[in-house]
Structures are given as structure tokens and as C-alpha cells.
Design an enzyme around this catalytic site. Sequence first.
Site, mmCIF file in Angstrom:
data_model
loop_
_atom_site.group_PDB
_atom_site.id
_atom_site.type_symbol
_atom_site.label_atom_id
_atom_site.label_comp_id
_atom_site.label_asym_id
_atom_site.label_seq_id
_atom_site.Cartn_x
_atom_site.Cartn_y
_atom_site.Cartn_z
ATOM 1 N N GLY A 324 0.820 -1.199 0.000
ATOM 2 C CA GLY A 324 0.000 0.000 0.000
ATOM 3 C C GLY A 324 0.855 1.250 0.000
ATOM 4 N N GLU A 361 2.147 6.240 7.532
ATOM 5 C CA GLU A 361 3.521 6.393 7.059
ATOM 6 C C GLU A 361 4.251 7.505 7.811
ATOM 7 O OE1 GLU A 361 4.528 4.013 5.352
ATOM 8 O OE2 GLU A 361 2.505 3.265 4.980
ATOM 9 N N GLU A 383 4.807 -2.006 12.940
ATOM 10 C CA GLU A 383 3.552 -1.894 12.200
ATOM 11 C C GLU A 383 2.344 -1.738 13.130
ATOM 12 O OE1 GLU A 383 3.513 -1.202 9.270
ATOM 13 O OE2 GLU A 383 5.433 -1.908 8.491
#
Length: 935
Positions: A324, A361, A383
Amino acid sequence: MAAGFFVSKTLGIVSMILGLGAVATIIALSVVYSQEKEKNAATLLPSITSTPATTPSKATPATTPSKATPANVTNTTPLSLIPEHYAVTLQPFLTKDASGLYIFKGNSTVRFSCQNATDLILIHSKQLNYTEQSGFLVSLQGVSGSSPPPITKTWLETQTQYLVVQLQGPLETGKSYQLVSSFTGELADDLAGFYRSEYVEDGVTRVPLTSDASDVRHDSYRHFLLSHTCEANSNSVRASHRLSALLSVRQRDSRDPPEAPLPCGVLCSPMGSGGSGLSHGVGGFWAVPRRWGFSCSPGGGGATLLTRPVPLPDQVALPDFNAGAMENWGLVTYRENSLLYDPLFSSVGNKERVVTVIAHELAHQWFGNLVTLRWWNDLWLNEGFASYVEYLGADSAEPSWHIKDLIVQSEMYRVMKVDALASSHPLSFLESEINTPAQISEVFDAIAYSKGASVLRMLSEFLTEDSFKKGLQSYLHAFSYGNTVYDDLWTHLQKVVDEDKIQLPTTIKGIMDRWTLQMGFPMVTVNTKNGSISQRHFLLDTESTVERPSAFNYTWIVPVTWMKQQDGAEQMYWLTETSATNQLFVVTGASNWLLLNINVTGYFRVNYDQDNWNKLLTELGTSHEAIPVINRAQIIDDAFNLARAKHINITLALNTTTYLGKEREYLPWSAALDNLGYFRLMFDRSEVYGPMQVSPRLPQVSPRLPQARWIAGSMAGWYNEINAISTACTQGVPECTQLAAAFFNQWKQNPSNNPIPPNLRSSIYCSAIETGSEADWDFVWQMFKNATVVAEADKLRSALACSKEPWILKRYLEYCLDPSKIRKQDATSTINSIASNVVGQSLAWDFIRGNWKTLFSQYGGGSFSFSGLIQVVTQRFASEFELQQLEQFKADNADVGFGSGTRALEQALEKTKANIKWVAENKETVLTWFETASS
């Protein structure tokens, strides 16, 4: 890295700036094993380790003990060599060479210091052809008067992708050296490493070159500043990239510490910029020309985190990208659908995706970049933090969306379905379990992202957000530009607990090790008659065997929030044992009820005695708003999953849905539709499905005109509208199919003017294709090929899989092997869309079995999408015959392998066995429940 996540440029930049406020609230990451964990794992470490059993940073030219051979080189190696500086030059050629390949040439120089004497150097290397230097693949040079020992042997380890350098003697502690290499590689279109992409502009094929840092970090490493230039000449484009450690660049500030390396991204492209030189340090936005669809205007406000600001990166949307997004330091790369938003084409779901992925991000700029985890076994802390923070960042940018509440449905309930399997795994792996790139890719799963986010949310809730933030601030200050182990984070949080005098049953480490070092989660059961409360490991199939041992015997220290109907006050109870009795949980009175896990802040399921279940169902039917909205969704989701595990009967679970005719909130509806979706998968090929479609027991979801809103102006209202239309059309409600046909025919008559509201396009397109003709399919295919906005192309591509014509679906599957028709990045998701169609499921399964070797070779065994591919294509499996086919598929392709889908295959086998049992035990009961109401 975002597994996948949609905003106008204005909104994107504003989201970046405002999202940083939430990033400052909860952002943290990096890690490795606690001492207790290493004690438990000591016997599993490779026997070749003869120096201290520590693990290399991702950037380190990792080392192992003396005289290694190709058979015993692994990546569980000592931290002996520390990188100081990297210099890499890449020269791509955009014309084919004599063998018909696009190639690039390059060279690199890595300067490092020796911390512990060693005679072996390992450095990650993938599919590079090295130019020999004096008979070896690399040369080793001294720095500042050091004298390196001669190289005796160099070789490439294909499984672990290491370039191995064996020395005649050990490097000297305290000295610095540099490793020099020259190489050639292929500029393939496989979305891996340094690769080429293509797009057409004004009839001319353009070729941007970029990197997928998940692969690049095998060659170059973490925490670099990136500068790049592209110089055209007659037959090549030269991209000179200097990747330098921050310390060596910031010579003006000698106080800056050495740093941990992190992902670097490479881009050499004719793409157009949506803007550069934006104020307040906001980087530029880059994309293929004509795909912007939004105006560029900068957001306001500074961008700092704590007292350690980091430069905001450029954002680039790539036409071909496997994941992504990727959080490269200074150059964040995205799939186009994860960065670009056009209000004329994009839905509210597209908008949410862009906002959350940008926040995700940006969170990585601190957690993952500023502070870096030491090895891949604890990827979850990277993550998981970013997946938690993305909701906080999006909520800061768009508070009216109430997006923080969506984490329960989108992350927690999603991952619990995986974590309830005996084939699940802990958040933290043993270091010895992660040795190859395929194993690394396999770690990027729902456990790392969604369970990680859920467990960290739970931690923040019981500490309070302010205390959690203080601990993270301390942690980030202490470890900026470095590597950490997760015990370091627990240590800094514990300091805050001690300073703030927070009452906990034990230390932060004592609590959190239970949630990170063992897989699964508990089911908490309370009896409101006698006040007993207990926990047990929740397994979807209670008869399955858990083969992974746990030092904690699958018990947890559980933060249980609770309230009673008569007072409505939320309270906290810590369940530290397998069982206990407390009069707090005794309920008296005919209508009073007890509710556990308020707002679902804890990562566990809740079961009650039958009397309390009945009281909760009565409250839903009479005054459902007395129960918090997230807990109304919890009651539904817990009940269905408890019934699947045979802790309650299936009739009770189905009865939780009967009040929904009065429900106007999104989360309870979403929980119901998701769980009833499992019934559809199990029964849409059986006689149960007919009564399910028409049963008055389920609230009928009537179609609503696009102007209608359940909650005006809210994201929940929009999602309810989308669910209403989608469900009604899927059920074949005439008003919905007629509405879809009318919209679609109006569009066909004037293709340049699409009247369908963006939020409803996915549902309308799918219904039109499902009930339409071959000509309708061809029209949508042509619109897909002509689409310049990726959000629109994605909707059209997915809708094409809704056809009920097997021959059309089979042809569409073949298109997935032709990149000129379906881009490689979209191949597996297109197959998934076809497999989700009951008509296409068997076709997709046959296609995958017949083409597995081709799919595996073309799309890479390390591709993250292979896990989802196996999950989706097998999701309807519920018969012995399908189980046999799945086992045969595993045996037939053992030599090819399954890459990142290896664990997904084991989970598919386990779920298929559970489905077989569940259908056999519940089919008649379910059929009777639906038929009774219809008679």
C-alpha cells in the site's frame, strides 16, 4: 509499511500536519526480545553461534562465527560490525541490452567499525551479478590506518540472500574498514527491489524507475537521507544516489548521534509534481500527470514530535507498487489509490484510506525510522504502532468522522478471526524463526498490523493516554537514531507508572509479555449469579491442538472494564488468575444486566451466563441506546464467534440481530453484516440460502436514494448508506436492482457524464454487471481501460468480477496473467474479487491450482498478497472434498513453495476443518431458524 490504505491534496497535507498532533500522542516503536524471552528461546538458537547471542541491526553487515559454510549461514548472528556510512551509485539503462533485458549497473561502498572480533562478514544481496575483484565478489579496504585480513572466500546464499565474505583472520576491534563492490542487476517489472514501471502519456510510454524498500533493504539499509538527480543522455538515464548516514551529512552539528539504518527509496521518473517547496517543511507530492484530480495548497502549522523533529518526506504515488505504501526516509512511496483522491470519483472509503495511510507512514518516520527495531521477529511493534496511530492521526485531521471507533471493527475483530486459530502465532517470534526473505514477508500479516494495534490501544487505555505519551516521549529521546529491544519501551513506560503512582497488578513487562510472547487471546466468562469470573484460551475449534508451547500456559493478565445497568459507572478489574470470584459481578433484579469490556478497549471476548445474555438481548430490543454503541457491536460479534466455538448456541447469536430494525449506527450493522457474511459463505451453495435471503427474522435493508442519510453528514451515515445499497442489491431487492439499472443505463447513454454518486458506484456497478449482458460487461471493461483516476479504475475492475457468466469470469481470470490488461500489482486482488463471487469461486480455485507456478514466479514468493490470495479463494471451503483438494494442492506445490502464503495455507486447512464441523453441527438449526419465521 501500509498494507494498503484514499484525500484531496489539500486534505492530504492538512492531514499530515494535523495528524502529527496525534502522532505526538501515541507513537512508538522498535524492539527485540526481553531477557525472559531469550532465556526461554536459548536452546533454539543456531549451534553455530559462538560469540554473544545478539542480533544484527537491519543495516549491519551482519557477522557470524568463524569458518562458516554455505550450509550454516543464518541471519541470527552477532552484532559485531556497525555501519558508519553508505555510498551507492546506480546507473539504469532504459534500452534493452544484447540479451533483451533492461539492466542497471551500480557500485557501493560500506564503511563500518568492528565492535567484536570476527572473521565473517554478511551483507544482504538479492539477484545481483558482482564484478569480481582479484578473484572475489568484493574487496575489503582499511580505513584510517587499519589493515584488513585477506579474503579467502566469497559466495552468495540464495535462501537467505546473503553475500558472505570469509576472512583469513579476524577484524580488529575498534578499527574501521570499508567493503567495496560493483554489480549489475535486472530492471524487471516484478515490483521488487529496484524495478521499472510504465505508464502512457499522450501516446508515449513513460518508464519511471523506483524501489520497493522491503526488498531494497536487503541491499541498502535503514535510516538514510536521499538525494537524487536524473541526467538524460542518448541511451540511458543516470541516477546518482548518495545514501549517507545522517551523522556524516550533518557535519554542522557534531552532537547528532550515530543512527540506526532504515528504508531508503529510489525514484527516477518523468512524473509531475503536485507542488514543491511547500511551507513548514512539508514535502512535495508527485504523481503521474493527469492523475492528480485535486488542487495543491499547503497546510499550516509546524511538524515536530517532542523535541526531536524529523523532516517531512516527499510523497510519491507510483503506477506500479506491490504494497500500500512504504515509509522510506525522505521519500514515502504509495500505490496511487493510497495517496490520490478526486472528489468526482472517490468515495468516502477512498478518502478514509488516504487519510489513514498518510498518518500511518508519518508515524513510521518516528517509529521505524527515527527509532528502529533490531530484527524482523518483532516487526509488530513497528507496524502495530503505525496501525494504531493512523486512527489517531486521522481523528486529529477529521474529528467529525469519529474514526477512532472504527479500529474495533476494522482491526480487532478482523484479526481475532485469525488469532483464534491453533495455527496463529505470537506477536513476537523467536529470532531463529525469521531467516529468509519469504519468512520476513510472511511476518507482515494481520497479527503484526491489527493485533499489534489492538494490544497497544489496550495498553494506552489502562495507562491513560497522557501517561502512555510520557513514556513514549522518554523512549524516543533515549533511542533516537538507534536500535532498541522492546524491553526498553517497557522500561520507559514503567518509569512513568512509578512516577505517576499508577496502580497495576504487576510491572508493565509482566503484563505485556503475556500479550506479546504467546499467541491468541482469552475468553472472559462471568456468572452474574455467583460473581465468578474466569479466562481460557479462545479457539475457534476447541478440539484443535495448539502445538506452540507457552511459558504462561495461555493465561493473561486481563484489564476488564465493566458496568452495571443500574448505575452506568465504568469500573476496572484486573483478572490475573485463571478464575476468581468477586461479589462485584453479582447482579440482582429482574432487568439489571452486567456488561464487560466497555468500549471494547481490551483484546478479549466476553461470555455470560444465559440469564445475563437474555437481559442484554431484552435491553437491545427495548432500549438499545442504553448500551454504548461499540458494545452493541461487541455483543453481536462476540455472540457469533462464541457460537462458532460452541460456547453458546447459534440461536442466541442469531437473535442478537433481530433488534437491528431500530439501529441507526454503523458499527452494530457492520458487525452483523460481517458475521452474517460467514453464513452466506457457508450456505450460498446450499438449500439454506433461499430462506436466508427472504427471512423476516432479519431486518430488511431497503434501498435508499442517494440523497438519504441515516446520520446527516457523518462518515458513519455514509457507510450505512453504502451498506444499505450493497446489501439490498446483493439480496436482489427489486427496488435496488432497478435503481442500479436506471443509473447504469443513464451512464451508458452518456459515458462522459457519470451520474452515479461516487459512494454508490461499487454497488451500482456490481449489480449492473451481475444482472446485465455481455455488452454491459464490455462497456465497463472499456471504461476501466480508459480510466485515468485510480479510485474509479479500482471500482470498475472489482465490479467486472460480479458477472454470473462462467465463461466471462474464466476469460477475466486469464486477463490476470496479461500485464497489458491487468497490471501486475492488481492481479491477485482481481483474482480475489472473482473468488468472492459464488460463481467464480471454483473457477478461481481451478485457475490458481493450474497456474500456481506461473503466479509464484511472476509475482514473487515474497509478495505480501499471496497470503490474502489463499485466504480468499478458500474462504467457502466446508466439505471433505474441498479439504482433500487443499491438501493435494499443498503436496503438489511443495517444490515450488508458497512464500508469504505459507502460514495462510496452514490456516486455510485449519479453517476448512472447522467449517466442516460447524456446517455439520449447525445447518439444520440455522435452516429451522430462518424457515420458522417464513412459515
